[in-house]
Design an enzyme around this catalytic site. Structure first.
Site, PDB file in Angstrom:
ATOM      1  N   HIS A 166      -1.808  -6.457 -16.669  1.00 19.18           N
ATOM      2  CA  HIS A 166      -1.018  -5.705 -15.693  1.00 19.18           C
ATOM      3  C   HIS A 166       0.350  -6.342 -15.521  1.00 19.18           C
ATOM      4  CE1 HIS A 166      -0.176  -3.174 -12.222  1.00 19.18           C
ATOM      5  NE2 HIS A 166       0.352  -4.247 -11.682  1.00 19.18           N
ATOM      6  N   ASP A 224      -4.895   2.103  -0.749  1.00 19.92           N
ATOM      7  CA  ASP A 224      -3.620   1.488  -1.145  1.00 19.92           C
ATOM      8  C   ASP A 224      -2.536   2.549  -1.264  1.00 19.92           C
ATOM      9  OD1 ASP A 224      -1.773  -0.529  -2.307  1.00 19.92           O
ATOM     10  OD2 ASP A 224      -1.964   0.799  -4.034  1.00 19.92           O
ATOM     11  N   SER A 230      -2.286  -5.072  -2.760  1.00 17.00           N
ATOM     12  CA  SER A 230      -2.064  -3.725  -3.287  1.00 17.00           C
ATOM     13  C   SER A 230      -2.310  -3.696  -4.793  1.00 17.00           C
ATOM     14  CB  SER A 230      -0.617  -3.308  -2.947  1.00 17.00           C
ATOM     15  OG  SER A 230      -0.220  -2.217  -3.714  1.00 17.00           O
TER      16      SER A 230
HETATM   17  N1  URA Z   1       3.186  -2.648  -7.002  1.00 18.60           N
HETATM   18  C1  URA Z   1       2.102  -2.258  -6.285  1.00 18.60           C
HETATM   19  O1  URA Z   1       1.198  -1.622  -6.826  1.00 18.60           O
HETATM   20  N2  URA Z   1       2.041  -2.578  -4.967  1.00 18.60           N
HETATM   21  C2  URA Z   1       3.006  -3.296  -4.339  1.00 18.60           C
HETATM   22  O2  URA Z   1       2.891  -3.565  -3.151  1.00 18.60           O
HETATM   23  C3  URA Z   1       4.129  -3.688  -5.093  1.00 18.60           C
HETATM   24  C4  URA Z   1       4.186  -3.361  -6.429  1.00 18.60           C
END
Ligand code: URA
Length: 434
Positions: free
Chosen positions: A82, A161, A183
């Site tokens: 990621h 989220d 998140s």
């Molecule tokens: N990317 C995300 O998925 N969440 C965040 O808070 C910041 C970047």
């Protein structure tokens, strides 16, 4: 439990327990807690912070709010990668086939681009015929058969989220370490892989602008991953200029293919190979990164990784003819060159502006509803540390609309700074957090 009391508790700097955090996350996701109370709660978190246990519980509650992918029917250690997001970041298209060609299952759920950063799903969809909506059964079958699948995130992956992020975005509460880490990790953990390599971008084109905050974020996410029982590593990599030389969906696919043919940008290849090597180590196929790097080099040099890309594209409905001959990929027909007005070395590139120069061509989305123009984008003839003479091309714009190309040119002119002295290029690996 009463939301008012939890806001009050957090306001005083006291830690919330698992049940309290679960109550907040579930209550807000179901619409039982109103936006105004959740906004106040997020702002108290922004000011008071969260300790490690709270951050972990927040991550797990958000993960449990939707589907958690079950990949247990896939043989072997499933690895995922990621990136926290940047400009020109096409590493998934390079390292996915590299790692899969070594017999390691790569199970990847990816997102679309929004704003100045690109998304892997949009890049893949620029290959004619390529399908990114794959149901979970087909996803598992494909990985068991060819070791690799990339699918778009379903709407029900960590829905808490999604809702909380949208509220953070309009309440100035995005830039908090615990909120960012939870998140990202809630979605990663819901994606079901056993091992995860995180690429935490750092610099003027990234969320984290300086090394210290990027390293802190990397450490926080690695701790969450370990607490959740995952094998996890993070690399902090530079984003003070775009990664590689192409920015734009099909142009980035083109560049990824050139890399797998051994003809790609050196720094892009270095970052991609390092990330791939860490995935190989986490999968247990090499004892250390040095040994893994030898395997990675070999699979590129002997053409296996390139063959894997062809196989993967074909399996997901894409026309492999475009991979075998990438000059066929869509490319904006209007070509405009940004030329230097004076001699000098490229000193600085405002990476976010380069992303915006691509966005205004139609290469990205301002809103979720925008439709991408797959062939538009930029080629960066010059990057940091390189010399340019007056009249030479600094960057090339590929557009499908002259007005948009002119707008993009104005942004590019602002993005580049020239100096008399040479400085070293960037895009390096800054730190590995294990
Ligand atoms: N990317 C995300 O998925 N969440 C965040 O808070 C910041 C970047």
């Amino acid at each position: 439990m009463v939301m008012y009391d939890l806001i009050e508790k957090k306001k005083k700097g006291l830690a919330l327990d698992k049940e309290e955090i679960e109550y907040v996350v579930n209550g807000y996701t179901k619409g039982e807690i109103p936006d105004y109370q959740m906004s106040a709660f997020l702002m108290t978190v922004w000011f008071q912070g969260m300790n490690k246990e709270e951050t972990y519980e927040l991550t797990m509650s958000m993960m449990r709010s939707g589907d958690v992918l079950d990949l247990s029917n896939i043989n072997g250690v499933k690895v995922d990668k990621h990136s926290t997001g940047g400009v020109g970041d096409k590493t998934t298209l390079i390292l996915g086939p590299i790692v899969a060609s070594l017999g390691i299952p790569v199970a990847k759920l990816s997102g679309r681009g929004l704003g100045h950063t690109g998304g892997t799903i949009d890049k893949l969809e620029s290959i004619p015929g390529f399908k990114t909506s794959v149901d979970s059964e087909a996803f598992v079958d494909q990985i068991n058969s060819i070791y690799m699948a990339v699918a778009g995130q379903t709407a029900n992956l960590a829905p808490a989220d999604k809702k909380i992020y949208a509220l953070r975005d309009v309440t100035a509460t995005v830039d908090n370490l615990s909120l960012i880490a939870s998140s990202i990790m809630s979605k990663k953990l819901a994606s079901g892989a056993d091992a995860i390599v995180l690429d935490v971008k750092c610099g003027n084109g990234a969320f984290m602008k300086d090394e210290e905050s990027a390293i802190s974020l990397a450490k926080e996410m690695v701790e969450i991953g370990k607490s959740a029982g995952k094998n996890i590593t993070a690399l902090v990599t530079d984003m003070n200029e775009p990664l590689g030389r192409y920015v734009g969906n099909s142009l980035e696919v083109y560049e990824a293919i050139m890399c797998l043919r051994g003809e790609g940008d050196e720094r892009l290849m270095e970052v991609s190979k390092s990330l791939a090597a860490h995935m190989v180590v986490l999968a247990g196929k090499a004892k250390n990164v040095t040994e893994a790097l030898v395997m990675v080099e070999e699979t590129v040099n002997n053409g296996s990784a390139m063959k894997k890309l062809v196989e993967f594209v074909t399996m997901q409905g894409g026309d492999a003819g475009y991979i075998i001959d990438p000059s066929l990929l869509p490319k904006g027909e209007i070509v405009v060159e940004y030329r230097a007005k004076q001699n000098g070395f490229i000193e600085k590139i405002q990476t976010e502006l380069v992303g915006k120069a691509c966005l205004c061509l139609g290469g990205g989305r301002r809103t979720k509803e925008d439709v991408i123009d797959p062939g538009v984008g930029l080629y960066l003839n010059k990057k940091i540390g390189e010399y340019v003479e007056a009249g030479q091309t600094i960057a090339t714009i590929y557009a499908s609309d002259m007005k948009k190309a002119e707008e993009s040119l104005i942004i590019l002119e602002e993005a580049y700074t020239l100096a008399n002295k040479k400085i070293d290029g960037t895009n390096k690996i800054i730190k590995c957090v294990i």
